[in-house]
Write an enzyme that holds these catalytic residues in place. Structure first.
Site, short mmCIF file in Angstrom:
data_model
loop_
_atom_site.label_atom_id
_atom_site.label_comp_id
_atom_site.label_asym_id
_atom_site.label_seq_id
_atom_site.Cartn_x
_atom_site.Cartn_y
_atom_site.Cartn_z
N ALA A 151 44.95 14.10 11.36
CA ALA A 151 44.72 13.96 12.79
C ALA A 151 43.89 15.10 13.38
O ALA A 151 43.77 15.20 14.60
CB ALA A 151 46.06 13.88 13.52
N TYR B 175 36.49 5.87 -4.46
CA TYR B 175 36.92 5.61 -3.08
C TYR B 175 37.38 4.16 -2.93
O TYR B 175 38.46 3.89 -2.38
CB TYR B 175 35.77 5.89 -2.11
CG TYR B 175 36.07 5.52 -0.68
CD1 TYR B 175 36.91 6.32 0.10
CD2 TYR B 175 35.52 4.38 -0.10
CE1 TYR B 175 37.18 5.98 1.42
CE2 TYR B 175 35.79 4.03 1.21
CZ TYR B 175 36.63 4.83 1.97
OH TYR B 175 36.91 4.48 3.27
#
Length: 265
Positions: free
Chosen positions: A9, A147
């Site tokens: 965050a 990924y």
């Protein structure tokens, strides 16, 4: 008051998600690798240290959690980084994007009352999860392939987590979301020909703001969606997020079992 935990965050989609949740009056914990570099948004917010590449850090964070947790948002991630292994022996994408969140979720499950949101990617559809070589020890390494693999693992994790929650009779929901192509710093590790390609293509396909990319995550965290839902963007520049069509994978249970063994969850 609803309590949210948002990983990663400190910047990008995670920062926007935390800010928007805090603005509603919710209590928000921002889990970041380096708290000294993060300023919490206004409201009932707190910044705590969590390094998903280090299972010791994950265990320490979970051990320090007290009280109920309404919503866990597994947002933190890396993309297309050079090959490396963490101290726990995991390839970096799998460590941060899958194994860390997998362990964190399992350790926090006793505290959870609402839902688990795990951020995947549209590139998950290109991913493969070879259960015998999750850490790229027997294949030629592909940064983008790693990924894609980790983002598919996010979907399999969500699927199997929801099955287990349902079987145990718990009302907690497991939901996945993807932001589309949002302008964040996630692509900063692109190199070589891929970097040149993205310089041309990226501005044409990317959301103009990270705020648009965060919309599906926020909807998955707060909207009326069923367990095992997959929420995607409603349009290039915003719009109501929508439920994506996805197929269940037969090897979701096997990935869970392998992940549990490797992380000692």
């Amino acid at each position: 008051m609803t309590t949210y935990l948002v990983t990663g965050a400190g910047s990008g989609l995670g920062a926007v998600t935390a800010r928007e949740l805090a603005a509603t009056g919710a209590s928000v914990v921002l889990a970041v690798r380096d708290p000294a570099r993060v300023t919490a948004p206004p409201g009932d917010t707190e910044v705590r240290r969590l390094d998903l590449a280090d299972l010791g850090s994950v265990r320490e964070f979970a051990a320090g959690w007290a009280g109920d947790l309404d919503v866990l948002i597994n947002n933190a991630g890396v993309m297309a980084v050079p090959y490396a292994k963490t101290a726990d022996g995991f390839e970096t994408h799998m460590a941060i994007n899958h194994f860390g969140p997998f362990l964190l979720t399992n350790l926090l499950l006793p505290h959870l009352t609402g839902r688990v949101v795990t951020v995947s990617s549209g590139l998950a559809r290109l991913g493969k999860v070879p259960l015998g070589d999750l850490n790229w020890e027997r294949r030629r390494y592909s940064a983008l392939g790693a990924y894609n693999q980790s983002k598919l693992a996010n979907l399999l994790f969500t699927q199997e987590l929801q099955r287990r929650l349902t079987d145990s009779g718990r009302a907690v929901r497991a939901v996945a979301a993807h932001p589309g192509v949002a302008r964040t710093g996630l692509d900063r590790h692109f190199g070589g020909g891929l970097s040149l390609l993205m310089k041309v293509v990226y501005p044409l396909i990317a959301q103009k703001k990270a705020e648009y990319g965060a919309l599906p995550i926020l909807f998955a965290a707060t909207g009326d969606v069923p367990g095992n839902a997959y929420v995607g963007p409603g349009g290039r520049n915003g719009g109501r997020p929508r439920l994506e069509r996805r197929r269940d994978h037969r090897d979701a249970r096997e990935l869970w079992e392998v992940s549990a063994r490797l992380t000692r969850a």
